[in-house]
Design a protein around this motif. Sequence first.
Motif, short mmCIF file in Angstrom:
data_model
loop_
_atom_site.label_atom_id
_atom_site.label_comp_id
_atom_site.label_asym_id
_atom_site.label_seq_id
_atom_site.Cartn_x
_atom_site.Cartn_y
_atom_site.Cartn_z
N ALA A 76 44.72 38.27 35.20
CA ALA A 76 43.48 38.94 34.79
C ALA A 76 42.70 38.07 33.82
CB ALA A 76 43.80 40.29 34.18
N LEU A 238 41.16 42.21 26.84
CA LEU A 238 42.42 42.46 27.53
C LEU A 238 43.51 42.53 26.47
CD1 LEU A 238 42.03 40.01 30.56
CD2 LEU A 238 41.38 42.41 30.39
N HIS A 260 46.41 49.32 33.27
CA HIS A 260 46.98 48.71 34.48
C HIS A 260 48.40 49.17 34.69
CE1 HIS A 260 48.58 45.23 36.92
NE2 HIS A 260 47.48 45.53 37.57
N ALA A 514 41.32 43.68 39.45
CA ALA A 514 40.97 43.24 38.09
C ALA A 514 39.65 42.48 38.07
CB ALA A 514 42.09 42.38 37.49
#
Length: 522
Positions: A76, A238, A260, A514
């Motif tokens: 990602a 993230l 996720h 993603a």
Amino acid sequence: MHDERFSGLRRRGFLAAGAGAAALALVGCGDGTGDDPADSGDGKPGKGGRLRAAFAGGGASETLDPHLANLFADAARAKALYDKLADYGADLAARPRLAASWEPDKTLARWKVTLRQATFHDGRPVTAEDVLYSYRRIADPKQAYRAKASLEPIDLDASRATGERVVEFVLKRPTAEFPNVLAAFGAYIVPENATDFDRKPIGSGPFRFVSFAPGRSAVFRRNDAYWDGAPHLDELELVVVNEESARVNALLGGQIEYAHELAPTTARAHEGKGQIEIVRLRGSAMQAFCMKTDRAPFDDKRVREAFFLIADRQELVDGALSGAGVVGNDLFGKGYEYYADGLPQRAQDLDRARALLKQAGAENLKVTLDTSAVAAGFTEAAGIFRDQAAQAGVTVDVKVGSKDSYWSDILDNGTLCCYRSGAMPIEAHISQRLLTDSTTNATKWQHKDFDALYQQAQATRDKTGRAAVYERMQRRLYAEGGFLIWGFADWIIGTARAVKGVETEAPANTLDWARFDKVWLA
């Protein structure tokens, strides 16, 4: 620099949705650039805001070097900063990205790749020399970069730039599926001579680097000059949250907007209730036990076959995945092109398993099964298989390891472990995991004649003939391979209700998974 508010949350752990989370929610929403997300009111993308997405991570050893990407969190981050020449669509076919086109000669041993006009974050154009530098770096024999095995067909000494945006790839042998090489996991394009990836990473991707704290968070800002259109978001953060329950609670508490990899039980508890949105990417995650074929007891193929027959796959899918998936048949890529679907579905046969173990001198076998809470269903699957093995007279000692180091440890250590994979073409799975020189060969499957069959398949121009070679390879893996593939799980993502644009037909590892440059906050 990094966001001190988030480091405080990470030190304490995300709080459950309750009084503590409510207090934190006062500082948990609408921050980032200072602009609130735009709401178009008509379902069209709005601009602005910071999206915070939580992934399981790899601890303090994490890096932004895209060629070392191994975990989904790594992928990602790499996707936010960098591009590949191609990527896999939802159907696992290669789709052009930095490559505007590719064209083989009549022999399939030379491929001309023309780049689109794109720039790196510092304004430099992406050139053929950048491509060659990136691929030569990945192929460095002194390193173990993820895509090295996939790039093996390329003769990088003979390949050359024939123009600023044109690369002539010379291959070691005819390769019919060369576009899959361009789309390989980890085959990102970096600027020529780039080395400082963790402090000043420069890519051509949709987001620019702001900050990175390994094992904690990475912050990126919109790249307005992105060749595929500027992202809707101002910023993307993230964050690493290894516990699935913590990801869920952070989502419910408004501390993140995207979680996720949720457990099937979590999805059932919240689906359709209105508080969060559940996205299911059907059957996209291979679930397996990995047997190391280079060491006892799994260096005896009779023991491996016995373990194939011990598994009750439906019980594993029902128990470990709460039914959110389908049974496997010890082969990767169910439903993908070249999958050998003509082989009989393997069923539990404890009598045959006991007989094979006796033939191998492995009666009363004891073996350690390494697992971890690093992935949904891993610890549950280990417990279920332990009980199944006991019915065949096998004692399985379940060892629960660290979430931070599990993925690095299992590739070389132990004898039996829980394993999973996202989507990729069957050809890519073979090249990265099942060839003698594969860099992520978790089962230690090393057979020169198997390598030769792979090269034969790659050189076969006729698709029917190529499929026949792949089927022959899969028949051998079905009979004596090291992957006990018991299921294919739905990939489950949770989002805040304000998050829009998350693709629902995008198996993990594919282009639109993603894909935060196409997501917006309503």
